[in-house]
Motif scaffolding. Structure first.
Motif, PDB file in Angstrom:
ATOM      1  N   GLU A 240       0.831  -1.215   0.000  1.00 61.06           N
ATOM      2  CA  GLU A 240       0.000   0.000   0.000  1.00 61.06           C
ATOM      3  C   GLU A 240       0.861   1.259   0.000  1.00 61.06           C
ATOM      4  OE1 GLU A 240      -2.771  -0.209   3.202  1.00 61.06           O
ATOM      5  OE2 GLU A 240      -4.057  -1.644   2.148  1.00 61.06           O
TER       6      GLU A 240
ATOM      7  N   ARG B  96       2.372   1.619  -3.458  1.00 57.76           N
ATOM      8  CA  ARG B  96       1.385   2.083  -4.437  1.00 57.76           C
ATOM      9  C   ARG B  96       1.000   3.530  -4.176  1.00 57.76           C
ATOM     10  NH1 ARG B  96      -1.350  -1.396  -7.519  1.00 57.76           N
ATOM     11  NH2 ARG B  96      -1.140   0.327  -8.954  1.00 57.76           N
ATOM     12  N   SER B  97       0.948   3.924  -2.895  1.00 59.40           N
ATOM     13  CA  SER B  97       0.473   5.279  -2.575  1.00 59.40           C
ATOM     14  C   SER B  97       1.451   6.360  -3.028  1.00 59.40           C
ATOM     15  CB  SER B  97       0.187   5.413  -1.073  1.00 59.40           C
ATOM     16  OG  SER B  97       1.389   5.589  -0.354  1.00 59.40           O
ATOM     17  N   VAL B  98       2.739   6.006  -3.248  1.00 54.77           N
ATOM     18  CA  VAL B  98       3.647   6.999  -3.823  1.00 54.77           C
ATOM     19  C   VAL B  98       3.741   6.861  -5.339  1.00 54.77           C
ATOM     20  CG1 VAL B  98       5.063   7.608  -1.831  1.00 54.77           C
ATOM     21  CG2 VAL B  98       5.585   5.527  -3.118  1.00 54.77           C
ATOM     22  N   GLY B  99       2.845   6.072  -5.928  1.00 55.74           N
ATOM     23  CA  GLY B  99       2.732   6.045  -7.385  1.00 55.74           C
ATOM     24  C   GLY B  99       3.467   4.910  -8.072  1.00 55.74           C
ATOM     25  N   MET B 100       4.071   3.984  -7.296  1.00 52.97           N
ATOM     26  CA  MET B 100       4.751   2.861  -7.950  1.00 52.97           C
ATOM     27  C   MET B 100       3.722   1.924  -8.582  1.00 52.97           C
ATOM     28  SD  MET B 100       7.796   1.574  -5.450  1.00 52.97           S
ATOM     29  CE  MET B 100       8.589   2.723  -4.341  1.00 52.97           C
TER      30      MET B 100
ATOM     31  N   GLN C  84       6.872  -2.408 -10.033  1.00 50.74           N
ATOM     32  CA  GLN C  84       7.940  -1.704  -9.313  1.00 50.74           C
ATOM     33  C   GLN C  84       7.908  -2.029  -7.828  1.00 50.74           C
ATOM     34  OE1 GLN C  84       6.856   2.267 -10.533  1.00 50.74           O
ATOM     35  NE2 GLN C  84       8.575   2.424 -11.967  1.00 50.74           N
TER      36      GLN C  84
ATOM     37  N   ARG D 162      -8.925   6.175   2.125  1.00 54.53           N
ATOM     38  CA  ARG D 162      -8.312   5.180   1.256  1.00 54.53           C
ATOM     39  C   ARG D 162      -8.955   5.145  -0.128  1.00 54.53           C
ATOM     40  NH1 ARG D 162      -5.359   1.140   3.679  1.00 54.53           N
ATOM     41  NH2 ARG D 162      -6.370  -0.457   2.432  1.00 54.53           N
TER      42      ARG D 162
ATOM     43  N   ASN E 171      -7.161   7.769  -2.742  1.00 50.94           N
ATOM     44  CA  ASN E 171      -6.057   7.384  -3.633  1.00 50.94           C
ATOM     45  C   ASN E 171      -6.223   5.950  -4.145  1.00 50.94           C
ATOM     46  OD1 ASN E 171      -5.390   5.952  -1.388  1.00 50.94           O
ATOM     47  ND2 ASN E 171      -3.312   6.738  -1.218  1.00 50.94           N
TER      48      ASN E 171
ATOM     49  N   LEU F  32      -6.664   3.115  -2.795  1.00 51.43           N
ATOM     50  CA  LEU F  32      -6.247   1.891  -2.109  1.00 51.43           C
ATOM     51  C   LEU F  32      -7.497   1.037  -1.901  1.00 51.43           C
ATOM     52  CD1 LEU F  32      -3.583   3.061   0.512  1.00 51.43           C
ATOM     53  CD2 LEU F  32      -3.223   1.857  -1.637  1.00 51.43           C
TER      54      LEU F  32
ATOM     55  N   ILE G  34      -3.924   5.754 -12.712  1.00 48.33           N
ATOM     56  CA  ILE G  34      -4.038   5.865 -11.261  1.00 48.33           C
ATOM     57  C   ILE G  34      -2.678   6.111 -10.597  1.00 48.33           C
ATOM     58  CG2 ILE G  34      -3.941   3.359 -10.855  1.00 48.33           C
ATOM     59  CD1 ILE G  34      -6.047   5.924  -8.919  1.00 48.33           C
ATOM     60  N   ASN G  35      -1.610   5.569 -11.202  1.00 46.25           N
ATOM     61  CA  ASN G  35      -0.280   5.772 -10.606  1.00 46.25           C
ATOM     62  C   ASN G  35       0.151   7.237 -10.694  1.00 46.25           C
ATOM     63  OD1 ASN G  35       0.168   3.012  -9.898  1.00 46.25           O
ATOM     64  ND2 ASN G  35       0.471   2.606 -12.073  1.00 46.25           N
TER      65      ASN G  35
ATOM     66  N   ARG H 264      -1.757   9.019  -7.963  1.00 40.26           N
ATOM     67  CA  ARG H 264      -1.241   8.705  -6.630  1.00 40.26           C
ATOM     68  C   ARG H 264       0.052   9.458  -6.328  1.00 40.26           C
ATOM     69  NH1 ARG H 264      -2.378   2.444  -7.150  1.00 40.26           N
ATOM     70  NH2 ARG H 264      -4.246   2.221  -5.880  1.00 40.26           N
ATOM     71  N   ALA H 265       0.850   9.703  -7.383  1.00 38.38           N
ATOM     72  CA  ALA H 265       2.090  10.444  -7.175  1.00 38.38           C
ATOM     73  C   ALA H 265       1.797  11.861  -6.679  1.00 38.38           C
ATOM     74  CB  ALA H 265       2.901  10.481  -8.467  1.00 38.38           C
TER      75      ALA H 265
ATOM     76  N   MET I  37       0.281  10.001   1.147  1.00 35.74           N
ATOM     77  CA  MET I  37      -0.508   9.292   2.146  1.00 35.74           C
ATOM     78  C   MET I  37       0.399   8.921   3.313  1.00 35.74           C
ATOM     79  SD  MET I  37      -3.642   7.401   2.322  1.00 35.74           S
ATOM     80  CE  MET I  37      -4.291   6.151   3.426  1.00 35.74           C
TER      81      MET I  37
ATOM     82  N   VAL J  81       9.257   6.869  -9.972  1.00 32.68           N
ATOM     83  CA  VAL J  81       7.996   7.428 -10.466  1.00 32.68           C
ATOM     84  C   VAL J  81       8.214   8.811 -11.092  1.00 32.68           C
ATOM     85  CG1 VAL J  81       5.637   8.059  -9.830  1.00 32.68           C
ATOM     86  CG2 VAL J  81       6.751   6.135  -8.694  1.00 32.68           C
TER      87      VAL J  81
ATOM     88  N   MET K 184       7.664  13.704  -3.050  1.00 33.47           N
ATOM     89  CA  MET K 184       7.020  13.562  -4.361  1.00 33.47           C
ATOM     90  C   MET K 184       6.371  14.872  -4.802  1.00 33.47           C
ATOM     91  SD  MET K 184       7.588  10.438  -5.221  1.00 33.47           S
ATOM     92  CE  MET K 184       6.421  10.059  -6.517  1.00 33.47           C
TER      93      MET K 184
END
Lengths: 263, 253
Positions: free
Chosen positions: A164, A167-171, A175, B56, B59, B61, B83-84, B87-88, B92, B116, B164
């Motif tokens: 999580e 994924r939350s930083v965009g990976m 990755q 959640r 973003n 999740l 979505i990526n 999220r960048a 979170m 990213v 980020m």
């Protein structure tokens, strides 16, 4: 308090007796005995000189097959937990198929049926595939299924929050797997992988049935002409035990090191 | 429709009729919320009220069962949306920190920048160090998470998100897993962020933080938004019985 602590720390002779690795002493005793026998006993010495020619084949077969099995196991393990129904079921079929059949039977089937049929299908020359390559292919496919379960367990042991956070930083999922989940999982499962390497070294003796000239095959050849069972198989036992003992001691040392690192 | 687009233009986050079910459990029911650029919104409510699930969903999740999430006007449920990439832009911070234990503090704050944001090593480390300084622990750059206290870990986790350059920061009970003496150091970082104009959506029970930083406080119960008010109004003059009941419980001691 101090005396209590001292008491706790000081080992009594009885403790020292109970904790001493007698098993290791017994095995090393056997190895030393065999070592002496090999140098002074003429029969044993000539058996050793004949069998040792297989050491390179045993080691090469095991190392190559283990390398391929790791790659197969990683992908089968990832497939096993994939959300894609088709990929997941292909992986489960492979794993359960292999786990349901004895290793010796699989070596016959893979080396003498699957590899030739596969080569036919790919329009390759079947005769060009040596027994050694068939042995490596069979061992890789068998251990790939065992290692898949280790990889799956390793990946599932990493807390959900890691994926999580990644994924939350965009990976992307890939990755996150490659840079976050797998490095942690592989570290956790490295002792289990080491154990399977030792198991594979022992199972590599089965490829002698394909006339691959590993140490087991060499010992069988030497034993058969005429009836030199005792020296052949004692030498063979000595060689396997030496290799597995060295490897398992290395593994113990490594396990202790990563446990200390984790503190 | 035109009206709705205009409404969204000044908003960083828009939740439009959000529902989330887990099997038969209705975790979030018909939640509408807009968060403007630079606004700090705190969500409070009893456990199981759906606050974390709302966060959640923002973003993805969790994928909403129904309804829409817009980040800067980008519709997250749209199949075309990457979505990526979204999220960048949305940082979170988790209750359990979720730092990457096999990486140092600095590596934790640089890895996503490299993967990213495609920044090179030097730039990622420059930005990463700047963020570690911002949260007050540049000297821990080469420490591993297990060598840090809970408060320090959470500050690294905040730095990881900030590196980020997100447009929005989400905080999911960021101080709930901390020992009491470490709560302040994390809240101070969050207060600084709020002062710097970061758009923040925070699930927390820390009333002190809500009072000094929040523009609005949202009270949720049983998956629904019960009321939205300024911190003073909500804490001093709650309009609904459920809000009063909840506040009486957390203020009892």
């Amino acid at each position: 308090m101090t005396t209590l602590e001292q008491q706790a720390r000081e080992k009594t002779p009885a403790d020292a007796w109970a904790q001493f690795p007698w098993w290791l002493l017994a095995i090393i005793g056997f190895l030393v005995f065999m070592g002496v026998l090999l140098t002074v006993g003429e029969e044993y010495n000539s058996a050793f000189l004949f069998v040792k020619d297989g050491i390179a084949v045993t080691l090469r077969t095991t190392l190559t097959a283990f390398g391929i099995a790791i790659i197969l196991g990683l992908f089968a393990g990832l497939g096993r937990i994939s959300h894609n129904t088709i990929i997941r079921n292909i992986a489960i079929t492979y794993i359960e198929f292999i786990r349901g059949v004895p290793t010796l039977v699989l070596i016959f089937t893979l080396a003498l049926v699957v590899v030739p049929e596969g080569a036919d299908l790919l329009k390759l020359d079947v005769k060009a595939i040596s027994p050694n390559s068939r042995a490596v292919a069979a061992l890789s496919i068998i251990y790939g299924a065992f290692l898949a379960e280790i990889f799956r367990a390793g990946i599932e042991s990493i807390p959900k929050g890691q994926m999580e956070a990644a994924r939350s930083v965009g990976m992307t999922v890939r990755q996150a797997m490659q840079y976050i989940i797998l490095p942690q999982a592989i570290r956790n499962i490295s002792p289990a992988l080491g154990n399977d390497f030792i198991a594979m070294l022992k199972d590599s003796s089965l490829v002698s049935v394909l006339a691959v000239r590993d140490i087991t095959q060499q010992a069988r050849l030497y034993a058969g002409s005429p009836f030199r069972f005792r020296e052949s198989y004692l030498v063979l036992t000595f060689l396997y035990l030496t290799m597995t003992l060295v490897l398992s001691l290395l593994l113990r040392w490594y396990e202790r090191r990563i446990r200390q690192d984790a503190k | 429709m035109q009206n709705k687009m205009n409404e969204q233009s000044g908003n960083r986050i828009v939740l439009d009729g959000l529902y989330k079910y887990f099997g038969n459990v209705q975790a979030v029911i018909d939640v509408d919320l807009q968060v403007r650029q630079g606004e700090v919104v705190v969500i409070v409510g009893p456990s199981g009220s759906g606050k974390s699930t709302v966060l959640r969903c923002i973003n993805h999740l969790e994928v909403p069962t129904k309804g829409a999430v817009y980040i800067d006007g980008v519709h997250l449920e749209d199949k075309e949306t990457d979505i990526n990439a979204v999220r960048a832009e949305v940082g979170m911070v988790f209750q359990q920190f979720n730092l990457f234990p096999h990486l140092t503090a600095l590596e934790n704050v640089t890895i996503a920048q490299k993967l990213v944001r495609k920044r090179d090593k030097e730039e990622a480390e420059r930005v990463g160090m700047a963020q570690l300084e911002r949260v007050g622990i540049p000297e821990k750059a080469n420490s591993y998470p297990r060598q840090l206290s809970g408060g320090q870990q959470q500050r690294v986790a905040i730095a990881r998100s900030l590196a980020m350059n997100p447009k929005v920061m989400l905080f999911d009970e960021p101080t709930s897993a901390l020992d009491p003496e470490m709560i302040k150091e994390v809240l101070d970082v969050m207060l600084d962020l709020a002062k710097d104009g970061m758009t923040m959506l925070v699930v927390t029970h820390e009333m002190g933080f809500a009072r000094s930083a929040a523009d609005r406080v949202v009270f949720m119960d049983e998956g629904q938004i019960v009321e939205i008010a300024t911190p003073d109004d909500l804490y001093n003059n709650p309009q609904h019985e459920r809000t009063k009941l909840f506040l009486s419980k957390i203020l009892a001691h």
